[in-house]
Scaffold this active site. Sequence first.
Site, PDB file in Angstrom:
ATOM      1  N   ARG A  72     -13.119 -39.795  45.423  1.00 56.51           N
ATOM      2  CA  ARG A  72     -13.176 -40.031  43.975  1.00 56.51           C
ATOM      3  C   ARG A  72     -13.177 -38.717  43.190  1.00 56.51           C
ATOM      4  NH1 ARG A  72     -18.012 -43.657  42.978  1.00 56.51           N
ATOM      5  NH2 ARG A  72     -17.400 -43.302  40.832  1.00 56.51           N
ATOM      6  N   GLN A 103     -22.240 -43.437  30.549  1.00 54.67           N
ATOM      7  CA  GLN A 103     -22.630 -43.839  31.901  1.00 54.67           C
ATOM      8  C   GLN A 103     -21.666 -43.214  32.907  1.00 54.67           C
ATOM      9  OE1 GLN A 103     -23.563 -48.373  31.858  1.00 54.67           O
ATOM     10  NE2 GLN A 103     -22.335 -47.974  30.059  1.00 54.67           N
ATOM     11  N   ASP A 106     -17.610 -38.782  35.428  1.00 51.06           N
ATOM     12  CA  ASP A 106     -16.372 -38.031  35.677  1.00 51.06           C
ATOM     13  C   ASP A 106     -16.214 -36.749  34.858  1.00 51.06           C
ATOM     14  OD1 ASP A 106     -15.578 -38.971  33.088  1.00 51.06           O
ATOM     15  OD2 ASP A 106     -14.615 -40.735  33.970  1.00 51.06           O
ATOM     16  N   HIS A 121     -25.929 -41.393  34.168  1.00 50.26           N
ATOM     17  CA  HIS A 121     -25.801 -41.666  35.605  1.00 50.26           C
ATOM     18  C   HIS A 121     -25.374 -40.432  36.393  1.00 50.26           C
ATOM     19  CE1 HIS A 121     -25.305 -46.260  34.661  1.00 50.26           C
ATOM     20  NE2 HIS A 121     -26.558 -45.860  34.599  1.00 50.26           N
ATOM     21  N   CYS A 132     -34.524 -32.081  49.053  1.00 50.76           N
ATOM     22  CA  CYS A 132     -35.365 -31.298  48.133  1.00 50.76           C
ATOM     23  C   CYS A 132     -34.897 -31.398  46.687  1.00 50.76           C
ATOM     24  CB  CYS A 132     -35.449 -29.832  48.574  1.00 50.76           C
ATOM     25  SG  CYS A 132     -33.966 -28.856  48.231  1.00 50.76           S
ATOM     26  N   CYS A 149     -28.072 -28.381  52.830  1.00 47.07           N
ATOM     27  CA  CYS A 149     -28.715 -27.570  51.798  1.00 47.07           C
ATOM     28  C   CYS A 149     -29.080 -26.198  52.371  1.00 47.07           C
ATOM     29  CB  CYS A 149     -29.972 -28.303  51.339  1.00 47.07           C
ATOM     30  SG  CYS A 149     -30.990 -27.388  50.187  1.00 47.07           S
TER      31      CYS A 149
HETATM   32  C1  BJW Z   1     -11.840 -51.069  28.992  1.00 42.77           C
HETATM   33  C2  BJW Z   1     -10.601 -50.604  29.323  1.00 42.77           C
HETATM   34  C3  BJW Z   1      -9.985 -49.797  28.378  1.00 42.77           C
HETATM   35  C4  BJW Z   1     -11.236 -51.747  30.968  1.00 42.77           C
HETATM   36  N1  BJW Z   1     -10.620 -49.533  27.221  1.00 42.77           N
HETATM   37  N2  BJW Z   1     -12.459 -50.791  27.862  1.00 42.77           N
HETATM   38  C5  BJW Z   1     -32.028 -56.477  41.031  1.00 42.77           C
HETATM   39  C6  BJW Z   1     -32.209 -55.701  42.181  1.00 42.77           C
HETATM   40  C7  BJW Z   1     -32.221 -54.301  42.137  1.00 42.77           C
HETATM   41  C8  BJW Z   1     -32.020 -53.623  40.953  1.00 42.77           C
HETATM   42  C9  BJW Z   1     -31.816 -54.396  39.837  1.00 42.77           C
HETATM   43  C10 BJW Z   1     -31.828 -55.797  39.866  1.00 42.77           C
HETATM   44  N3  BJW Z   1     -31.633 -56.257  38.613  1.00 42.77           N
HETATM   45  C11 BJW Z   1     -31.480 -55.175  37.811  1.00 42.77           C
HETATM   46  C12 BJW Z   1     -31.589 -54.055  38.555  1.00 42.77           C
HETATM   47  C13 BJW Z   1     -31.485 -52.685  38.068  1.00 42.77           C
HETATM   48  C14 BJW Z   1     -30.115 -52.132  38.313  1.00 42.77           C
HETATM   49  C15 BJW Z   1     -29.094 -53.011  37.592  1.00 42.77           C
HETATM   50  O1  BJW Z   1     -28.954 -52.963  36.395  1.00 42.77           O
HETATM   51  N4  BJW Z   1     -28.345 -53.853  38.310  1.00 42.77           N
HETATM   52  C16 BJW Z   1     -27.431 -54.798  37.647  1.00 42.77           C
HETATM   53  C17 BJW Z   1     -26.058 -54.681  38.312  1.00 42.77           C
HETATM   54  C18 BJW Z   1     -28.048 -56.170  37.713  1.00 42.77           C
HETATM   55  N5  BJW Z   1     -30.127 -50.805  37.772  1.00 42.77           N
HETATM   56  C19 BJW Z   1     -30.514 -49.760  38.497  1.00 42.77           C
HETATM   57  O2  BJW Z   1     -30.784 -49.853  39.692  1.00 42.77           O
HETATM   58  C20 BJW Z   1     -30.646 -48.443  37.767  1.00 42.77           C
HETATM   59  N6  BJW Z   1     -31.915 -47.886  38.048  1.00 42.77           N
HETATM   60  C21 BJW Z   1     -33.053 -48.494  37.674  1.00 42.77           C
HETATM   61  O3  BJW Z   1     -33.061 -49.511  37.034  1.00 42.77           O
HETATM   62  O4  BJW Z   1     -34.199 -47.848  38.110  1.00 42.77           O
HETATM   63  C22 BJW Z   1     -35.424 -48.589  38.021  1.00 42.77           C
HETATM   64  C23 BJW Z   1     -35.492 -49.495  39.237  1.00 42.77           C
HETATM   65  C24 BJW Z   1     -35.786 -48.939  40.473  1.00 42.77           C
HETATM   66  C25 BJW Z   1     -35.857 -49.788  41.592  1.00 42.77           C
HETATM   67  C26 BJW Z   1     -35.581 -51.167  41.496  1.00 42.77           C
HETATM   68  C27 BJW Z   1     -35.258 -51.702  40.251  1.00 42.77           C
HETATM   69  C28 BJW Z   1     -35.217 -50.851  39.116  1.00 42.77           C
HETATM   70  C29 BJW Z   1     -29.602 -47.463  38.260  1.00 42.77           C
HETATM   71  C30 BJW Z   1     -28.215 -47.886  37.913  1.00 42.77           C
HETATM   72  C31 BJW Z   1     -27.211 -46.899  38.511  1.00 42.77           C
HETATM   73  C32 BJW Z   1     -25.791 -47.337  38.298  1.00 42.77           C
HETATM   74  N7  BJW Z   1     -24.942 -46.540  39.120  1.00 42.77           N
HETATM   75  C33 BJW Z   1     -23.511 -46.717  39.035  1.00 42.77           C
HETATM   76  C34 BJW Z   1     -22.824 -45.819  40.093  1.00 42.77           C
HETATM   77  C35 BJW Z   1     -22.845 -44.348  39.645  1.00 42.77           C
HETATM   78  C36 BJW Z   1     -22.287 -43.444  40.676  1.00 42.77           C
HETATM   79  C37 BJW Z   1     -20.845 -43.732  41.000  1.00 42.77           C
HETATM   80  O5  BJW Z   1     -19.966 -43.586  40.140  1.00 42.77           O
HETATM   81  O6  BJW Z   1     -20.579 -44.108  42.154  1.00 42.77           O
HETATM   82  O7  BJW Z   1     -23.061 -46.396  37.714  1.00 42.77           O
HETATM   83  S1  BJW Z   1     -22.979 -48.414  39.255  1.00 42.77           S
HETATM   84  C38 BJW Z   1     -21.697 -48.347  38.048  1.00 42.77           C
HETATM   85  O8  BJW Z   1     -22.027 -49.244  36.978  1.00 42.77           O
HETATM   86  C39 BJW Z   1     -21.740 -46.921  37.473  1.00 42.77           C
HETATM   87  C40 BJW Z   1     -21.518 -47.195  36.004  1.00 42.77           C
HETATM   88  O9  BJW Z   1     -21.965 -46.101  35.233  1.00 42.77           O
HETATM   89  C41 BJW Z   1     -22.281 -48.468  35.796  1.00 42.77           C
HETATM   90  C42 BJW Z   1     -21.850 -49.233  34.556  1.00 42.77           C
HETATM   91  O10 BJW Z   1     -20.559 -49.694  34.699  1.00 42.77           O
HETATM   92  P1  BJW Z   1     -19.554 -49.682  33.450  1.00 42.77           P
HETATM   93  O11 BJW Z   1     -19.322 -48.300  33.018  1.00 42.77           O
HETATM   94  O12 BJW Z   1     -20.003 -50.644  32.434  1.00 42.77           O
HETATM   95  O13 BJW Z   1     -18.210 -50.159  34.154  1.00 42.77           O
HETATM   96  P2  BJW Z   1     -17.719 -51.667  34.463  1.00 42.77           P
HETATM   97  O14 BJW Z   1     -16.659 -51.564  35.486  1.00 42.77           O
HETATM   98  O15 BJW Z   1     -18.836 -52.563  34.737  1.00 42.77           O
HETATM   99  O16 BJW Z   1     -17.074 -52.141  33.081  1.00 42.77           O
HETATM  100  C43 BJW Z   1     -15.897 -51.544  32.591  1.00 42.77           C
HETATM  101  C44 BJW Z   1     -15.597 -52.195  31.260  1.00 42.77           C
HETATM  102  O17 BJW Z   1     -14.470 -51.506  30.713  1.00 42.77           O
HETATM  103  C45 BJW Z   1     -15.202 -53.677  31.360  1.00 42.77           C
HETATM  104  O18 BJW Z   1     -15.959 -54.411  30.397  1.00 42.77           O
HETATM  105  C46 BJW Z   1     -13.715 -53.696  30.986  1.00 42.77           C
HETATM  106  O19 BJW Z   1     -13.344 -54.844  30.238  1.00 42.77           O
HETATM  107  C47 BJW Z   1     -13.600 -52.471  30.135  1.00 42.77           C
HETATM  108  N8  BJW Z   1     -12.305 -51.849  30.100  1.00 42.77           N
HETATM  109  N9  BJW Z   1     -10.274 -51.101  30.599  1.00 42.77           N
HETATM  110  C48 BJW Z   1     -11.870 -50.060  27.027  1.00 42.77           C
HETATM  111  N10 BJW Z   1      -8.747 -49.293  28.607  1.00 42.77           N
HETATM  112 ZN    ZN Z   2     -32.710 -28.997  50.104  1.00 43.73          ZN
END
Ligand code: BJW
Ligand code: ZN
Length: 250
Positions: A72, A103, A106, A121, A132, A149
């Site tokens: 990626r 979020q 990139d 993120h 560490c 590391c």
């Molecule tokens: C266009 C377009 C164009 C297309 N123009 N638009 C149950 C169990 C465990 C955890 C949870 C749970 N319920 C909730 C949670 C918490 C969890 C969560 O929210 N999960 C949900 C999925 C339910 N969140 C977390 O775990 C976060 N941490 C946290 O809460 O800590 C406290 C905690 C600790 C322990 C347990 C529970 C809580 C951390 C979240 C980290 C997210 N990480 C990622 C990966 C990053 C690294 C990587 O890139 O690999 O972040 S996941 C991924 O999703 C990435 C994004 O930033 C994030 C959001 O996605 P985004 O940007 O919205 O993209 P899409 O694809 O979803 O949407 C794209 C949109 O664009 C669409 O709507 C299209 O229509 C549109 N689009 N073309 C404009 N041209």
């Molecule tokens: Zn280290």
Amino acid sequence: MTTNDSINKVVDILIETKNITALTGAGVSAESGIATFRDPEGLWAKFNPQELASIDGFMSNPEMVWSWYQYRVNIVNNSRPNPGHLALVEFQNLNKVFNLITQNVDGLHQRAGSDNVVELHGSIIRNKCFNCNEIHQETIIIENKLNNCKYCNGLIRPDVVWFGEMLPEKEIELAQELATNTDVFMSIGTSAEVYPAADLPIIAKRNGAVLIEINPYITQLSNYVDIRIDLPSGEALPMIIDEYKKRTLK
Ligand code: BJW
Ligand code: ZN
């Protein structure tokens, strides 16, 4: 309301306001050729987030996770900011307070020229030690080999936020404060499904902000917003900036 009516209404509001906050998601980079996560062609349709974007996934197969991220990083390095990123840079020049929260991992907002981007993120271009937490700024790409590391010999991982991990404290607190105090909040190219980022538009609206969504497809937020522009952000954002300039230069 037609799309043009919505653009005009957004510009009416922007002209009158002092304070604008935008939250961007993967959709903003889609037109740069970077896959989103939850669209039908998105990353999570082909790859398992539990295996690739979680601590457990990294612990059970670090080579696979590291090489997936390197694949990626390569795509990101070969991509360029699109007209949506460039229009968001112009929001800095409207004589308003403009805050950009993303979020995305990139770095394309920064490469386009946006300042003070709040990265919720993390960044795929930055690495850190799994053990560490030391940041390793230098690019460590030795093919698909895992790296260690230099301080503690722990494994190097990308400095992104995986599921179940806390968001960086300073960034999420700042984002919540900006959402609370803004007059206008724009949710752009995000499905608004991942928390706590997905709470930010809600916080903004509850505190009196006008909530605008730019997304060609319906999201969980769509019924809740004040104005929706159902276009790709690479089209909608330049249209907004052009209309804004046309009106304010008269
Ligand atoms: C266009 C377009 C164009 C297309 N123009 N638009 C149950 C169990 C465990 C955890 C949870 C749970 N319920 C909730 C949670 C918490 C969890 C969560 O929210 N999960 C949900 C999925 C339910 N969140 C977390 O775990 C976060 N941490 C946290 O809460 O800590 C406290 C905690 C600790 C322990 C347990 C529970 C809580 C951390 C979240 C980290 C997210 N990480 C990622 C990966 C990053 C690294 C990587 O890139 O690999 O972040 S996941 C991924 O999703 C990435 C994004 O930033 C994030 C959001 O996605 P985004 O940007 O919205 O993209 P899409 O694809 O979803 O949407 C794209 C949109 O664009 C669409 O709507 C299209 O229509 C549109 N689009 N073309 C404009 N041209
Ligand atoms: Zn280290």
